[in-house]
Design a protein around this motif. Structure first.
Motif, PDB file in Angstrom:
ATOM      1  N   ALA A 185      47.025  47.554  15.087  1.00 24.39           N
ATOM      2  CA  ALA A 185      46.759  47.774  13.673  1.00 24.39           C
ATOM      3  C   ALA A 185      46.417  49.231  13.436  1.00 24.39           C
ATOM      4  O   ALA A 185      45.888  49.915  14.313  1.00 24.39           O
ATOM      5  CB  ALA A 185      45.609  46.880  13.212  1.00 24.39           C
ATOM      6  N   ARG A 186      46.738  49.679  12.259  1.00 24.56           N
ATOM      7  CA  ARG A 186      46.409  51.047  11.880  1.00 24.56           C
ATOM      8  C   ARG A 186      45.198  51.015  10.972  1.00 24.56           C
ATOM      9  O   ARG A 186      45.173  50.298   9.973  1.00 24.56           O
ATOM     10  CB  ARG A 186      47.582  51.706  11.170  1.00 24.56           C
TER      11      ARG A 186
ATOM     12  N   GLN B  24      45.904  54.433  15.321  1.00 27.04           N
ATOM     13  CA  GLN B  24      46.428  53.185  15.860  1.00 27.04           C
ATOM     14  C   GLN B  24      45.369  52.557  16.748  1.00 27.04           C
ATOM     15  O   GLN B  24      44.845  53.194  17.653  1.00 27.04           O
ATOM     16  CB  GLN B  24      47.714  53.454  16.660  1.00 27.04           C
ATOM     17  N   ARG B  25      45.072  51.301  16.484  1.00 24.75           N
ATOM     18  CA  ARG B  25      44.030  50.602  17.231  1.00 24.75           C
ATOM     19  C   ARG B  25      44.585  49.308  17.788  1.00 24.75           C
ATOM     20  O   ARG B  25      45.522  48.713  17.240  1.00 24.75           O
ATOM     21  CB  ARG B  25      42.823  50.273  16.336  1.00 24.75           C
ATOM     22  N   GLU B  26      43.991  48.847  18.880  1.00 24.56           N
ATOM     23  CA  GLU B  26      44.307  47.522  19.416  1.00 24.56           C
ATOM     24  C   GLU B  26      43.116  46.618  19.116  1.00 24.56           C
ATOM     25  O   GLU B  26      42.001  46.893  19.551  1.00 24.56           O
ATOM     26  CB  GLU B  26      44.556  47.588  20.931  1.00 24.56           C
TER      27      GLU B  26
ATOM     28  N   SER C  79      40.280  49.229  21.594  1.00 22.81           N
ATOM     29  CA  SER C  79      40.811  50.564  21.932  1.00 22.81           C
ATOM     30  C   SER C  79      39.897  51.311  22.893  1.00 22.81           C
ATOM     31  O   SER C  79      40.347  51.955  23.844  1.00 22.81           O
ATOM     32  CB  SER C  79      41.016  51.378  20.652  1.00 22.81           C
ATOM     33  N   LEU C  80      38.569  51.239  22.624  1.00 21.47           N
ATOM     34  CA  LEU C  80      37.632  51.948  23.489  1.00 21.47           C
ATOM     35  C   LEU C  80      37.649  51.380  24.895  1.00 21.47           C
ATOM     36  O   LEU C  80      37.655  52.116  25.887  1.00 21.47           O
ATOM     37  CB  LEU C  80      36.217  51.883  22.904  1.00 21.47           C
TER      38      LEU C  80
ATOM     39  N   GLN D 238      41.841  52.831  31.128  1.00 20.90           N
ATOM     40  CA  GLN D 238      42.868  53.805  31.481  1.00 20.90           C
ATOM     41  C   GLN D 238      42.264  55.002  32.222  1.00 20.90           C
ATOM     42  O   GLN D 238      42.831  55.486  33.210  1.00 20.90           O
ATOM     43  CB  GLN D 238      43.585  54.277  30.212  1.00 20.90           C
ATOM     44  N   GLN D 239      41.118  55.454  31.733  1.00 20.65           N
ATOM     45  CA  GLN D 239      40.449  56.564  32.421  1.00 20.65           C
ATOM     46  C   GLN D 239      40.062  56.179  33.834  1.00 20.65           C
ATOM     47  O   GLN D 239      40.169  56.982  34.766  1.00 20.65           O
ATOM     48  CB  GLN D 239      39.210  56.992  31.619  1.00 20.65           C
ATOM     49  N   GLN D 240      39.608  54.925  33.992  1.00 20.75           N
ATOM     50  CA  GLN D 240      39.210  54.472  35.322  1.00 20.75           C
ATOM     51  C   GLN D 240      40.419  54.418  36.244  1.00 20.75           C
ATOM     52  O   GLN D 240      40.354  54.833  37.401  1.00 20.75           O
ATOM     53  CB  GLN D 240      38.545  53.101  35.236  1.00 20.75           C
ATOM     54  N   ARG D 241      41.550  53.891  35.698  1.00 22.52           N
ATOM     55  CA  ARG D 241      42.763  53.853  36.513  1.00 22.52           C
ATOM     56  C   ARG D 241      43.225  55.257  36.886  1.00 22.52           C
ATOM     57  O   ARG D 241      43.601  55.519  38.032  1.00 22.52           O
ATOM     58  CB  ARG D 241      43.880  53.115  35.761  1.00 22.52           C
ATOM     59  N   GLU D 242      43.171  56.164  35.912  1.00 19.12           N
ATOM     60  CA  GLU D 242      43.588  57.541  36.201  1.00 19.12           C
ATOM     61  C   GLU D 242      42.649  58.199  37.201  1.00 19.12           C
ATOM     62  O   GLU D 242      43.085  58.956  38.078  1.00 19.12           O
ATOM     63  CB  GLU D 242      43.627  58.343  34.897  1.00 19.12           C
ATOM     64  N   SER D 243      41.338  57.919  37.043  1.00 23.77           N
ATOM     65  CA  SER D 243      40.371  58.488  37.978  1.00 23.77           C
ATOM     66  C   SER D 243      40.608  57.980  39.389  1.00 23.77           C
ATOM     67  O   SER D 243      40.573  58.743  40.361  1.00 23.77           O
ATOM     68  CB  SER D 243      38.946  58.151  37.521  1.00 23.77           C
ATOM     69  N   GLU D 244      40.875  56.639  39.482  1.00 29.06           N
ATOM     70  CA  GLU D 244      41.146  56.070  40.802  1.00 29.06           C
ATOM     71  C   GLU D 244      42.413  56.654  41.399  1.00 29.06           C
ATOM     72  O   GLU D 244      42.483  56.931  42.599  1.00 29.06           O
ATOM     73  CB  GLU D 244      41.265  54.553  40.684  1.00 29.06           C
TER      74      GLU D 244
END
Length: 692
Positions: free
Chosen positions: A92-93, A99-101, A126-127, A133-139
């Protein structure tokens, strides 16, 4: 009667409900089933759609969401109106355009089986998605870092290895399967087991050096950083260990320790290490009442090798000497390099004076054996001074000092031999220091004077010039000739100041004589070989000539044959610069050095001064006459002039004229004279010749 306490006012249940719902996370609203109108919304729901809790009431879903969003969620609404619990996510916007989930939960409100409405709960995912996503990228970054880094990383729990990165596997030679479940302690050097256990049990972050055992058994020095990774309360912490290979650091430390006590070129102990070891040997000799002999060696004329063949050849010679010295003494003896071309040999085992002399002769013989350097065969000569404990000193400092004094005496006595220390040498160093101080005072206070010796032509006895000869007015000894102090001044680095004074004084005096109407003849000045290696000599000569007004052609500079034989690029450059300036160059004492047609042709020489040793017996000796004749003929073929030194008799004068020597100087003409005496002599000599 006291007043009774007031009763608390009843709680407003609607207000409390409103407070709780507004404080709840997420968006919340209630829609009536029959009308589909909003009958309640919390603050978050209303704000999300740009409304207030009061203005959102009685609105229809599509009025709040918009037609596009309503059409997208209508199927889910229909399911809820049939009494189903519905949960779904959608993109949804927001009213702000982002754009949010969103996660939406639709809970039907049933009373006695009748649908009254639906509770809508909306949570912004979204948060959470961003955090995931940050955790996956960090890992992923950590995984790539652990694979790419050169530092070894190992993760363990309760001391048992759980995981390790590729760098650790490369360093240790193990595979990950071989390490998993193994004890970390067992892979360390035994001496580190206890410290590692204590650090592990403490649970603290620690850093220290260890050794890690490779799969093939060898130990690798490493720097270890261990960090605790706290888990849930009551659970055993993981420990992350980072290891860095410090093999090169250990090598560098060892090299630094070696270089601190050894000479980098030859690998021999240096003076610092030598002094320490010698002091220990003396302490042992005192305890056992034995002797220790110290040999101080200095290579004779080593600078000639550097100047003629280059410093690389000089380094080869030093390494060859070091190897030969090590080969001719016992393993218990000590060989050290104490300076540029200075070596020290310490003989242990209580050698007597006679035994020390035998070994010294063996050292001299071995060093004199020819060696090949830079495609040339060289013979290494050395001067050796010897001091023996306890007769010649009871400390390392005293023995080294006295051996050095004996070595200096050996050099001053002709070089290439050895000299034992004697008590008479005790004051020699002090005397040398005193002489140096006196010379420095003479330079500072003008304690020199010039004497002038005339040169005349052999064909007509005309005055042809003067040679300026420096004298030192010694405070106790009076006038001292240059032979007694010039070599000493050269060895102490004082000759430059003396030469500069002589040059300026001679040019000034010659110009003053010319101003008086005396013959405009040149003045010759002797220059040290060191002066021709100075890049600014020609410039300084030009400055002196300009300041004194003496024409360049009336200044002759005298240098020795050895200066030309050992000349380097700088000497050649200086000679050419002087030639361009107009100054003439003469070779002094010709015939006593390495006479060579090659350098006479290569360098801009104008005059050869034949050494007095060939003149002394020239009137009686056919051999000396033949030598002088050969020199004269050679000079003429090269278009050079000749001057004979030390002419003391008329017979010598006549014989030199017969042999074709153009100029002479010596006591037969006149001795060296002070400036005023030389002026008077010129006046008389010129008047006498005019009267003839």
């Amino acid at each position: 009667m006291s007043a009774s306490p007031s009763e608390p006012s009843p709680i407003d249940s609607n207000a409390m409900l409103r407070l709780v719902v507004d404080a709840a996370p997420g968006l919340m609203a209630y829609f009536e089933a029959g009308t589909m109108r909003c009958r309640f919304a919390n603050q978050g729901y209303a704000n999300y759609y740009g409304l207030t809790p009061s203005s959102v009431l009685n609105k229809l879903p599509w009025e709040i969401l918009g037609q596009e969003s309503w059409q997208a969620i209508a199927p889910h609404i229909e399911r809820c109106l049939r009494g189903e619990y519905v949960c779904y996510t959608r993109q949804a916007r927001s009213p702000q355009g982002t754009q949010r989930e969103m996660e939406v939960r639709l809970t039907p409100h049933l009373e006695q089986g009748v649908l009254r409405g639906a509770v809508v709960q909306v949570r912004d995912l979204s948060l959470d998605r961003a955090v995931e996503q940050q955790q996956r990228e960090s890992e992923e970054r950590m995984r790539k870092f652990s694979e790419a880094t050169q530092e070894a990383i190992v993760l363990h729990r309760n001391g048992l290895i759980i995981d390790a990165n590729p760098a650790l596997l490369r360093m240790t030679g193990y595979s990950l399967d071989e390490l998993r479940g193994q004890s970390v302690i067992n892979h360390l050097g035994p001496e580190y087991w206890l410290p590692a256990l204590e650090a592990m049990n403490s649970g603290k972050d620690v850093s220290y050096e260890v050794t890690v055992r490779h799969k093939d058994g060898h130990l690798i020095p490493m720097e270890l950083d261990a960090r605790a990774m706290p888990m849930d309360q009551g659970a055993q912490d993981y420990r992350l260990v980072v290891l860095r290979d410090i093999t090169q650091r250990h090598r560098d430390r060892a090299q630094m320790r070696f270089l601190a006590h050894h000479d980098a070129l030859t690998g021999l102990p240096n003076r610092l290490y030598l002094t320490d070891q010698l002091q220990q040997l003396i302490a042992s000799a005192k305890l056992h009442s034995t002797h220790v002999s110290v040999l101080c060696l200095d290579l004779d004329r080593f600078t000639t090798i550097n100047d003629s063949l280059g410093h690389q050849a000089g380094d080869q010679v030093l390494c060859e000497v070091a190897q030969r010295l090590r080969s001719c003494v016992r393993s218990t003896d000590l060989v050290a390099r104490a300076g540029s071309d200075e070596f020290i040999v310490v003989l242990t085992g209580g050698p007597t004076r006679a035994e020390t002399e035998i070994i010294t002769r063996q050292v001299t013989t071995l060093l004199e054996m020819p060696c090949h350097v830079a495609d040339q065969q060289l013979v290494i000569a050395t001067s050796i001074g010897i001091a023996i404990f306890p007769e010649d000193g009871d400390s390392a400092e005293a023995l080294l000092r006295n051996a050095g004094a004996a070595r200096n005496l050996a050099k001053d006595s002709g070089r290439n031999h050895h000299q034992f220390y004697t008590p008479e040498l005790e004051g020699r160093a002090s005397r040398m220091l005193n002489q140096e101080q006196l010379l420095r005072q003479a330079i500072a206070l003008g304690g020199f004077e010039l004497h002038y010796q005339p040169l005349v032509r052999t064909d007509n006895s005309a005055l042809a010039g003067f040679e300026a000869l420096v004298r030192w007015r010694h405070p106790q000894r009076g006038l001292v000739s240059p032979e007694e102090f010039v070599p000493f001044a050269e060895s102490r680095g004082l000759i430059t100041a003396i030469d500069r004074w002589v040059l300026r004084q001679a040019c000034s005096q010659a110009r003053a004589w010319h101003a008086l109407g005396l013959p405009r003849v040149p003045v010759a000045v002797n220059m040290s070989a060191l002066e021709f290696r100075h890049h600014n000599l020609a410039a300084e000569v030009a400055t002196v000539l300009a300041e004194t007004g003496l024409p360049p052609q009336l200044l002759h500079l005298e240098l020795t044959e050895s200066t030309l034989m050992q000349s380097d690029v700088q000497v050649q450059h200086t000679l050419r610069a002087l030639q361009q300036l107009g100054v003439e160059l003469a070779i002094d004492d010709f015939g006593t050095g390495y006479s060579s047609l090659a350098y006479l042709k290569r360098h801009p020489i104008h005059q050869l001064k034949i050494d007095r040793s060939f003149v002394n017996d020239i009137a009686e000796s056919d051999d000396d006459a033949a030598i002088v004749k050969a020199i004269v003929q050679m000079a003429h073929s090269l278009r050079l002039h000749t001057v004979a030194e030390g002419v003391e008799t008329a017979a010598q004068f006549d014989r030199l004229r017969e042999l074709g020597c153009e100029l002479v100087q010596g006591f037969h003409i006149a001795p060296p004279m002070a400036a005023e005496e030389a002026r008077q002599w010129q006046t008389k000599y010129c008047h006498a010749r005019q009267a003839q």
